[in-house]
Structures are given as C-alpha cells and as structure tokens.
Scaffold this motif. Structure first.
Motif, PDB file in Angstrom:
ATOM      1  N   VAL A 181      40.915  41.562  21.606  1.00  0.00           N
ATOM      2  CA  VAL A 181      41.821  41.042  22.742  1.00  0.00           C
ATOM      3  C   VAL A 181      43.028  42.188  23.092  1.00  0.00           C
ATOM      4  O   VAL A 181      43.305  42.488  24.107  1.00  0.00           O
ATOM      5  CB  VAL A 181      42.341  39.735  22.639  1.00  0.00           C
ATOM      6  CG1 VAL A 181      43.364  39.567  21.702  1.00  0.00           C
ATOM      7  CG2 VAL A 181      43.010  39.189  24.038  1.00  0.00           C
ATOM      8  N   GLY A 209      38.456  38.312  17.224  1.00  0.00           N
ATOM      9  CA  GLY A 209      38.864  38.177  18.620  1.00  0.00           C
ATOM     10  C   GLY A 209      40.212  39.205  18.977  1.00  0.00           C
ATOM     11  O   GLY A 209      40.574  39.345  20.023  1.00  0.00           O
ATOM     12  N   ALA A 236      37.137  42.011  29.829  1.00  0.00           N
ATOM     13  CA  ALA A 236      37.226  42.097  28.391  1.00  0.00           C
ATOM     14  C   ALA A 236      38.389  41.191  27.741  1.00  0.00           C
ATOM     15  O   ALA A 236      38.229  40.483  26.615  1.00  0.00           O
ATOM     16  CB  ALA A 236      37.706  43.604  27.586  1.00  0.00           C
ATOM     17  N   THR A 237      39.395  41.029  28.481  1.00  0.00           N
ATOM     18  CA  THR A 237      40.484  40.097  28.241  1.00  0.00           C
ATOM     19  C   THR A 237      40.282  38.664  28.247  1.00  0.00           C
ATOM     20  O   THR A 237      40.464  37.861  27.213  1.00  0.00           O
ATOM     21  CB  THR A 237      41.867  40.268  28.917  1.00  0.00           C
ATOM     22  OG1 THR A 237      42.206  41.832  28.767  1.00  0.00           O
ATOM     23  CG2 THR A 237      43.084  39.628  28.275  1.00  0.00           C
ATOM     24  N   VAL A 238      39.343  38.468  29.418  1.00  0.00           N
ATOM     25  CA  VAL A 238      39.128  37.089  29.456  1.00  0.00           C
ATOM     26  C   VAL A 238      38.281  36.621  28.244  1.00  0.00           C
ATOM     27  O   VAL A 238      38.105  35.679  27.557  1.00  0.00           O
ATOM     28  CB  VAL A 238      38.212  36.681  30.683  1.00  0.00           C
ATOM     29  CG1 VAL A 238      37.785  35.476  30.830  1.00  0.00           C
ATOM     30  CG2 VAL A 238      39.364  37.039  31.854  1.00  0.00           C
ATOM     31  N   LEU A 239      37.072  37.471  27.957  1.00  0.00           N
ATOM     32  CA  LEU A 239      35.914  37.423  27.016  1.00  0.00           C
ATOM     33  C   LEU A 239      36.771  36.997  25.650  1.00  0.00           C
ATOM     34  O   LEU A 239      36.405  36.064  24.867  1.00  0.00           O
ATOM     35  CB  LEU A 239      35.113  38.378  27.072  1.00  0.00           C
ATOM     36  CG  LEU A 239      34.149  38.408  27.981  1.00  0.00           C
ATOM     37  CD1 LEU A 239      32.897  39.770  28.040  1.00  0.00           C
ATOM     38  CD2 LEU A 239      33.461  37.278  28.494  1.00  0.00           C
ATOM     39  N   ALA A 240      37.524  38.011  25.213  1.00  0.00           N
ATOM     40  CA  ALA A 240      38.329  37.958  24.046  1.00  0.00           C
ATOM     41  C   ALA A 240      38.910  37.055  23.960  1.00  0.00           C
ATOM     42  O   ALA A 240      39.269  36.185  22.689  1.00  0.00           O
ATOM     43  CB  ALA A 240      39.162  39.477  23.645  1.00  0.00           C
ATOM     44  N   THR A 241      39.771  36.417  24.808  1.00  0.00           N
ATOM     45  CA  THR A 241      40.684  35.377  24.532  1.00  0.00           C
ATOM     46  C   THR A 241      39.809  33.795  24.483  1.00  0.00           C
ATOM     47  O   THR A 241      40.249  33.231  23.800  1.00  0.00           O
ATOM     48  CB  THR A 241      41.475  35.069  25.915  1.00  0.00           C
ATOM     49  OG1 THR A 241      41.991  36.450  26.409  1.00  0.00           O
ATOM     50  CG2 THR A 241      42.716  34.079  25.877  1.00  0.00           C
ATOM     51  N   ILE A 242      38.743  33.773  25.440  1.00  0.00           N
ATOM     52  CA  ILE A 242      37.714  32.707  25.250  1.00  0.00           C
ATOM     53  C   ILE A 242      37.402  32.698  23.473  1.00  0.00           C
ATOM     54  O   ILE A 242      37.406  31.688  22.712  1.00  0.00           O
ATOM     55  CB  ILE A 242      36.551  32.883  25.657  1.00  0.00           C
ATOM     56  CG1 ILE A 242      36.845  32.906  27.421  1.00  0.00           C
ATOM     57  CG2 ILE A 242      35.481  31.736  25.227  1.00  0.00           C
ATOM     58  CD1 ILE A 242      35.526  33.039  28.026  1.00  0.00           C
ATOM     59  N   ASN A 243      37.141  33.852  22.891  1.00  0.00           N
ATOM     60  CA  ASN A 243      36.588  33.984  21.606  1.00  0.00           C
ATOM     61  C   ASN A 243      37.921  33.597  20.594  1.00  0.00           C
ATOM     62  O   ASN A 243      37.632  32.988  19.630  1.00  0.00           O
ATOM     63  CB  ASN A 243      36.598  35.578  21.268  1.00  0.00           C
ATOM     64  CG  ASN A 243      35.841  35.841  19.813  1.00  0.00           C
ATOM     65  OD1 ASN A 243      35.907  34.653  18.968  1.00  0.00           O
ATOM     66  ND2 ASN A 243      35.471  37.013  19.557  1.00  0.00           N
ATOM     67  N   VAL A 244      38.877  33.862  21.067  1.00  0.00           N
ATOM     68  CA  VAL A 244      40.290  33.778  20.009  1.00  0.00           C
ATOM     69  C   VAL A 244      40.541  32.173  20.198  1.00  0.00           C
ATOM     70  O   VAL A 244      40.701  31.639  19.402  1.00  0.00           O
ATOM     71  CB  VAL A 244      41.518  34.440  20.490  1.00  0.00           C
ATOM     72  CG1 VAL A 244      42.756  33.989  19.794  1.00  0.00           C
ATOM     73  CG2 VAL A 244      41.124  35.907  20.044  1.00  0.00           C
ATOM     74  N   VAL A 245      40.722  31.822  21.454  1.00  0.00           N
ATOM     75  CA  VAL A 245      41.273  30.171  21.692  1.00  0.00           C
ATOM     76  C   VAL A 245      40.047  29.371  21.207  1.00  0.00           C
ATOM     77  O   VAL A 245      40.435  28.307  20.437  1.00  0.00           O
ATOM     78  CB  VAL A 245      41.713  30.267  22.991  1.00  0.00           C
ATOM     79  CG1 VAL A 245      42.050  28.502  23.346  1.00  0.00           C
ATOM     80  CG2 VAL A 245      42.764  30.970  23.389  1.00  0.00           C
ATOM     81  N   GLY A 246      38.918  29.582  21.531  1.00  0.00           N
ATOM     82  CA  GLY A 246      37.610  28.820  21.354  1.00  0.00           C
ATOM     83  C   GLY A 246      37.599  28.729  19.830  1.00  0.00           C
ATOM     84  O   GLY A 246      37.210  27.979  19.051  1.00  0.00           O
TER      85      GLY A 246
END
Lengths: 286, 92
Positions: B46, B43, B68-78
């Motif tokens: 991000v 992720g 892209a920031t929203v998607l990558a942040t979901i990937n990182v935090v999730g």
C-alpha cells in the motif's frame, strides 16, 4: 536530510520493529492476538507517515482509495464464514500481489512517458515485480476458486503441461530482453504482464484442493517478495524490509505446514505435474 | 554505499534472515492465523501504491496508483481483521 524525512525513516524503523515483534508473537497461542495487533499498529504508523511524504502532492484520490479499500476489507472480514478462512486469505493475498504488480507497471509507464533512460537495475526490479506480483494474483485467484468450489478441487492436468510452462518461461525471458532493448515498445511490456498472469494460473491448476493451504502459504511468501520488489522500484526501505520479512517467514511457515502433512514441498507442488496416473490421493479427497 | 539498489539489497538480505529466524515451532492450530497475519503485513505494498497515486505524474500512474491503493488497503484491513477474528476463538 531534512527533519521530515528523518521522522519518516525513524517511524519506518519503528513499524519494522513492530512487524518483527508481531510475527514472533503470532507463533504462540498465548500472545498471538497481541502480535496481530502490534503488526496492525506498525502498518498504521507506516501508512500515516507515508501520507506526510513530500512526494505526495494530491490527497483527494488517495483518501478516497483508502476509504473504499477499508470499507470493502472490513465488510469482507466480518461477512466471511469461519470455515472459508483459507480461501479468504488467498483472495486477500492475491489483491496484495496485484497492488505490487501495478506499482511496477505504473513506474514503468511513467519512466517511458517521461523519456527517462531505464537503468538495468530499474528494469530488472520492475520485471521481477511484475512477474512475482502477477503470479501471486492469478495463482491466488485459482487457489481461491478451488477452495470455494468454483473450480474443481482435483488436480487439473492437461497434455504437454511442462512443455507449455517451459515455453512460457522462455517467452518471458525473450520478451524481457526485448523490453530492455527498446522500452518504448509498450505492447511487449504488456505481453510480460500477460505471460506472468498465465504462469500463475498454470502453476496452481495441477495442485489438488486439499493442498491449497500450503499453496496459499507459498503464494503469501511470494507476495512478500513482490512487495520487496516494489520497494526497490519506488526506492522505499519500509517496503523492502516488510516484504523480505513476509517472504522469508512465509517460506518457513510453508515448510512447517508441509512437514505437518508428512510431505515435502516439492511433492506438494509437483505431484500433479509428473503423470496423470499417480495423481495425489489427498488432492482428490476434497 | 550510496547506490540505493546496493543499500536496498543489504536491507533485503538482513531482513530475510530475521524473517527466517522469527518463525520457529508453530502449533498447527496457529498455521492459518500466522499465514493470515503475515499476509496482512505483505499489504505493505500500500505504501508503494500511495507514493505512486499521490505523486501526480501522469494520468495513467494516478489511476493505476488509485487501483493499487484500493486493492492493498483491502488486503491490509481485511487481513488484520480476519486474523483477529480467527484468534478470538483461542481466547478461553
């Protein structure tokens, strides 16, 4: 190099070290949880330091995006059933791949809009980023669908599959060449995005549901490579390092998982491709 | 050595070797958590998304960067939270 850039580069180095330590510790039961936290700390450092970058001139949109993503990610992580973990990882992985592909698409559109001449290396990294990111996104979505029961878990095989795959690959190469000759032809570039997305779907469809964890692990490795490609595109060493780490360690993990099932990676990936009659016994067990 | 692509390539190859070496015998129970943890690390995209969203070049790049920031942040935090939840079960 001014002091801010220097702090940024050194923090990236620290974050990369935390990623390596974290991956190492994740491999052994006693230290795994600590390893995950070290990696998360590395990520936090990398994000905070990037926010200080001089390239960033507007914060409202970014902070909203980070907030939105964090809330969705946290809710998803706490709501998901323990039994649904593999498909959850697959879904998250797809989102990461999409982000990398979007970075490539955005940079391409920016360069074309500004009218800057595209060098061969820029073009190649953008096309690679779009290809790998697109395959990761749609491939992960299909893997998620199979494990979640949205798509049949049995290998889905249709006639002339190999011919179609080969044709798509050739079309991708031809379209890449045409984009290289005249980057201002945006429809040609969008066709690259479309072909990459279709390839991801066709890559995972013929693989059985029981093999999905291996496929997700492989797609995870790919999403690392996609992040690396994004790093080449925006010229950021942190992305290149972390992406390469995930790409390589993900590949090793994929091999370990195959070995645990007494299969080869090629057997997992292509047993559905060969002939419909051989199928694969494990795939139908799901 | 000033060509950024060349420097990037050197970094990429060396980091790949570390990635290959850092994973050795992993017990099967840790396969999914390890996959999940390294997925969270991927992720890192991000950062590319942040640089694109914040640079304010064109409307299109800002919008794509935002998504892209929203998607990558979901990937990182999730990703990190899900891994932690899985590993919680190993404690005691």
């Amino acid at each position: 190099m001014d002091w801010l850039t220097r702090i940024e580069e050194l923090s990236y180095l620290g974050a990369a070290a935390l990623f390596i330590l974290g991956l190492k510790k994740l491999g052994s039961p006693a230290t795994a949880r600590q390893g995950n936290r070290l990696a998360a700390l590395g990520m936090l450092i990398a994000i905070v330091v990037t926010l200080l970058d001089r390239q960033i001139i507007s914060y409202t949109g970014i902070l909203a995006a980070i907030g939105l993503g964090s809330v969705i990610g946290a809710i998803a992580a706490y709501k998901v059933e323990m039994t649904a973990m593999p498909q959850m990882v697959g879904l998250l992985n797809g989102l990461g791949g999409a982000a990398s592909a979007l970075v490539g698409i955005g940079e391409f559109c920016r360069l074309v809009a500004v009218g800057e001449p595209l060098t061969a290396s820029t073009l190649i990294t953008i096309i690679l980023g779009v290809l790998i990111g697109g395959v990761t996104l749609t491939g992960s979505l299909v893997a998620f669908g199979k494990l979640q029961g949205l798509i049949s878990g049995t290998p889905i095989i249709f006639p002339r599959q190999q011919v179609i795959n080969l044709g798509l690959l050739v079309a991708f190469l031809v379209a890449s060449g045409l984009v290289g000759l005249d980057p201002s032809q945006l429809p040609m570039f969008w066709s690259l995005v479309a072909i990459a997305s279709i390839l991801g779907v066709l890559f995972v469809l013929p693989i059985g549901g029981a093999d999905m964890p291996v496929v997700i692990s492989l797609l995870n490795s790919l999403s690392g490579l996609a992040a690396s490609a994004a790093g080449f595109i925006v010229g950021n060493s942190m992305l290149i390092i972390a992406g390469a780490l995930v790409g390589a360690s993900g590949l090793i993990l994929t091999q370990i998982m195959c070995k645990a099932m007494n299969r080869s990676l090629a057997n997992v990936l292509f047993s559905g491709f060969g002939s419909a009659t051989t199928g694969n016994a494990e795939g139908t067990a799901h | 050595m000033t060509d950024p692509i060349l420097v990037g390539l050197i970094i990429f190859v060396l980091a790949s070797f570390i990635g290959f070496e850092v994973i050795s015998k992993v017990p099967p129970t840790l396969h999914t958590p390890l996959m999940s943890g390294s997925n969270a690390i991927s992720g890192i995209a991000v950062i590319g998304a942040l640089l694109m969203a914040g640079s304010g070049h064109t409307t299109l790049t800002v919008v794509l960067g935002f998504i892209a920031t929203v998607l990558a942040t979901i990937n990182v935090v999730g990703g990190f939270l899900v891994t932690d939840r899985m590993l919680q079960m190993f404690k005691r």
